[in-house]
Scaffold this active site. Sequence first.
Site, mmCIF file in Angstrom:
data_model
loop_
_atom_site.group_PDB
_atom_site.id
_atom_site.type_symbol
_atom_site.label_atom_id
_atom_site.label_comp_id
_atom_site.label_asym_id
_atom_site.label_seq_id
_atom_site.Cartn_x
_atom_site.Cartn_y
_atom_site.Cartn_z
ATOM 1 N N SER A 62 0.831 -1.117 -0.072
ATOM 2 C CA SER A 62 -0.141 0.114 0.022
ATOM 3 C C SER A 62 0.799 1.173 -0.009
ATOM 4 O O SER A 62 0.234 2.259 -0.340
ATOM 5 C CB SER A 62 -1.005 0.172 1.299
ATOM 6 O OG SER A 62 -0.169 0.433 2.404
ATOM 7 N N LYS B 124 0.403 4.264 6.719
ATOM 8 C CA LYS B 124 -0.293 5.258 5.789
ATOM 9 C C LYS B 124 0.412 6.718 5.865
ATOM 10 O O LYS B 124 1.166 6.945 6.706
ATOM 11 C CB LYS B 124 -1.779 4.953 6.035
ATOM 12 C CG LYS B 124 -2.527 3.961 6.136
ATOM 13 C CD LYS B 124 -2.435 3.287 4.644
ATOM 14 C CE LYS B 124 -3.174 1.802 4.831
ATOM 15 N NZ LYS B 124 -3.224 1.116 3.384
#
EC number: 3.4.21.89
Length: 186
Positions: free
Chosen positions: A44, A86
């Site tokens: 990610s 993230k």
Amino acid sequence: MTKEKVFKKKSSILEWGKAIVIAVILALLIRNFLFEPYVVEGKSMDPTLVDSERLFVNKTVKYTGNFKRGDIIILNGKEKSTHYVKRLIGLPGDTVEMKNDHLFINGNEVKEPYLSYNKENAKKVGINLTGDFGPIKVPKDKYFVMGDNRQESMDSRNGLGLFTKDDIQGTEEFVFFPFSNMRKAK
């Protein structure tokens, strides 16, 4: 063995024991309140951070609240053993919107230079890196996050939802492994 030698031997063992206990306490304090190693799992954050890289996380920001938009943060998942890496995009009270591969926060375009490689690859195949969404109003006490690999990332847009300050474990400080790729991720 004389009493004096026995006493010195016991005293020496006690000194070593004290040193070991102090070292363990210091290590626990550092790990719980200052820095902790984490392993990147998944794609990610490619290419900013890649699968299996190891990084040190600055945990002091958890207590000071000193994180800002654009920081790479480590978050607790719903299950205690799950963590996410993230990028912090929206702060409490922000309005987040994506239009034609451009990020807007509170109506102002925000440059994302860390996405240039991924955006170039998306353009080569004729797609936008990030699909349009929003506007999304980030509630008080919540944070909006996205992965840099927008095509592969599960994040605040599509399944993970918003996070609280308590979910934030810290900010990425630097990648320390593999040694050939030590760096501060941007």
